[in-house]
Motif scaffolding. Structure first.
Motif: not given
Length: 517
Positions: A321, A324-325
């Motif tokens: 996560k 991706q950010d």
């Protein structure tokens, strides 16, 4: 579609003119009869208005002869082809026809096959002349677009001399969006046929004076006299791109310059290229007008050193996560600051290679052969938009995560996960294989064998890699002291650290700090 050659028939006998008009299949010869004249004076006047490509003329007519008429018309239309017809087999006439460079000298009564052959020779010469002129015009236009003339006056004079009849121009650069895919498939022939199809559709839609210039294998430019209002231009371009998609089954992106005088053709071409370069941000299959581009004049040089290091840590932490950010944040900055295409590609490749270095640290490269560096450069080069580059980088990062997770799963299955975790946290200390085995409740021999099987390397090499990778990271920091770095990565002896570092990297610590590779 090629236009038909215009034919003017000149003969004082009505039935002779009618016979030529009605018995010959002009369409199949690529011609059309644009007019007829019954004498030389009429023929000269019609030639001024109709500008025929071919004139078929009798010699013996009232007023001035067909030959005299032909010589006068030749002054007006130097490329016009003449077929001379006469009822007299006289040497003087033949000699004059040769001077005129007539295509043929035909005796009456006319043999239809002989006349058809003469017309075919005429069209062949005209096609050759037209092709040579088009190639020369294209070459001159490309030189002008690239600024290869010494000054603007000589450029305009040269273009006018080549019969390039333009005043207020606009240039549209057209890129075949599937070009890189064609190259991947190694299908040059298909690309050639697509480009040919694009050219044919250009001539269909651009009714005003226009010239098509091949700038690159993947880009053509239209240089045209722009008499259209903006709404009409937009409608024409939308219809053009729609038909390209329907007929050729490809998409194209258009970069449209502002209107400019012919003398500013170089600036116009630069505008069209700058517009089309925004495909990187706006995506494929777009019509991009230069005037609509928001200029970024701040010339900010972005530095992603910190972000790349953070990404490296997130890869090691296997936090999908946050990876991706972080990647979205980097690509958002690219878009906001309109970064140069080469810079974006470079940073994208570096992010992948940083992730790749984590894989190589754990020596699981054999499990990730699809991550070979040559493939990374190869595939990055063929991507055209920011979205495509983002997806490309993200897909590679996910591949790296999967490889690392496979390694963790294998470690867990063999019972050495605890051992690896202990090494990862204590590699800076003076630990031995025995220390690790005791911590993980394993025998030294079992631990040694399993580490080699799961990680591909033994205990000593594994701990050395961890120390060296950390040392590389620390030595990239400004004002770093080598002795301090040696201690931080578990080497009390500075000289032994230097030897180990050079063996691992090929540089001494001081050389590495100077080069900052």
């Amino acid at each position: 579609m090629e236009s038909l050659f215009k034919v003017l028939i000149v003969d004082d006998e009505y039935f002779a003119r009618e016979g030529m008009k009605k018995t010959i299949d002009w369409d199949i010869l690529g011609c059309q009869v644009c007019g007829e004249a019954s004498n030389g004076i009429e023929a000269i006047e019609y030639s001024k208005k109709l500008k025929p490509d071919i004139i078929i003329t009798d010699i013996n007519m009232p007023g001035i002869s067909g030959l005299d008429m032909a010589f006068k018309v030749r002054e007006l239309l130097p490329d016009c082809k003449f077929i001379i017809i006469t009822g007299y087999d006289e040497f003087q006439y033949a000699k004059e026809a040769i001077k005129l460079k007539a295509v043929d000298f035909i005796l009456k009564p006319i043999d239809e096959d002989e006349l058809i052959e003469a017309i075919k020779r005429s069209t062949k010469e005209l096609n050759k002349l037209s092709l040579n002129r088009a190639l020369e015009q294209e070459r001159l236009l490309l030189d002008a677009m690239r600024g290869r003339f010494s000054d603007k006056k000589s450029m305009v004079d040269g273009l006018r001399e080549a019969k390039i009849d333009l005043n207020i121009i606009r240039i549209i650069s057209i890129e075949n969006d599937s070009y890189n895919e064609r190259m991947e498939e190694d299908s040059m022939n298909k690309s050639y046929m697509q480009n040919k199809g694009i050219r044919e559709l250009i001539y269909k839609y651009f009714k005003s004076k226009c010239y098509v210039v091949d700038c690159h294998l993947y880009r053509v430019a239209i240089v045209f006299e722009d008499n259209e209002d903006k709404d009409s231009l937009e409608e024409m371009l939308n219809n053009f791109t729609k038909e390209v998609n329907e007929v050729l089954n490809i998409t194209v992106t258009l970069g449209v310059s502002n209107k400019k005088p012919l003398r500013n053709i170089k600036e116009s071409y630069s505008e069209s290229k700058e517009a089309i370069n925004h495909k990187l941000y706006l995506g494929k299959n777009k019509i991009i007008y230069f005037e609509s581009i928001l200029k970024n004049d701040s010339h900010i040089t972005l530095d992603f050193t910190k972000e790349k290091r953070e990404m490296n840590l997130l890869i090691k932490a296997k936090d999908k996560k946050k990876i991706q950010d972080k990647l979205k944040s980097i690509f958002t900055r690219f878009k906001i600051y309109k970064s140069e295409e080469d810079f974006i590609r470079g940073v994208s490749v570096e992010i992948i290679l940083e992730a790749f270095s984590v894989v190589k640290t754990y020596d699981t490269y054999s499990k990730g052969e699809e991550l070979e560096e040559s493939n990374i450069y190869k595939y990055a080069a063929k991507l055209n938009t920011l979205d495509e580059l983002y997806e490309f980088v993200y897909s590679y990062l996910i591949k790296v995560l999967n490889i690392l997770r496979e390694r963790d799963a294998a470690a867990e299955e063999t019972g050495i996960e605890k051992a690896v975790e202990f090494i990862d946290h204590h590699y800076k200390e003076d630990i031995s294989l025995k220390d690790v085995a005791n911590y993980a409740y394993l025998s030294e021999s079992y631990l040694s064998r399993k580490m080699k099987k799961v990680l591909g390397i033994g205990f000593s090499e594994y701990i050395t890699r961890l120390r060296m990778e950390k040392a590389i990271e620390l030595l990239r920091e400004p004002n770093t002291k080598v002795a301090k770095v040696a201690l931080e990565v578990g080497y009390p002896d500075y000289r032994y650290f230097s030897q180990s570092f050079k063996k691992y990297t090929g540089y001494s610590p001081s050389e590495f700090m100077s080069a900052k590779p």
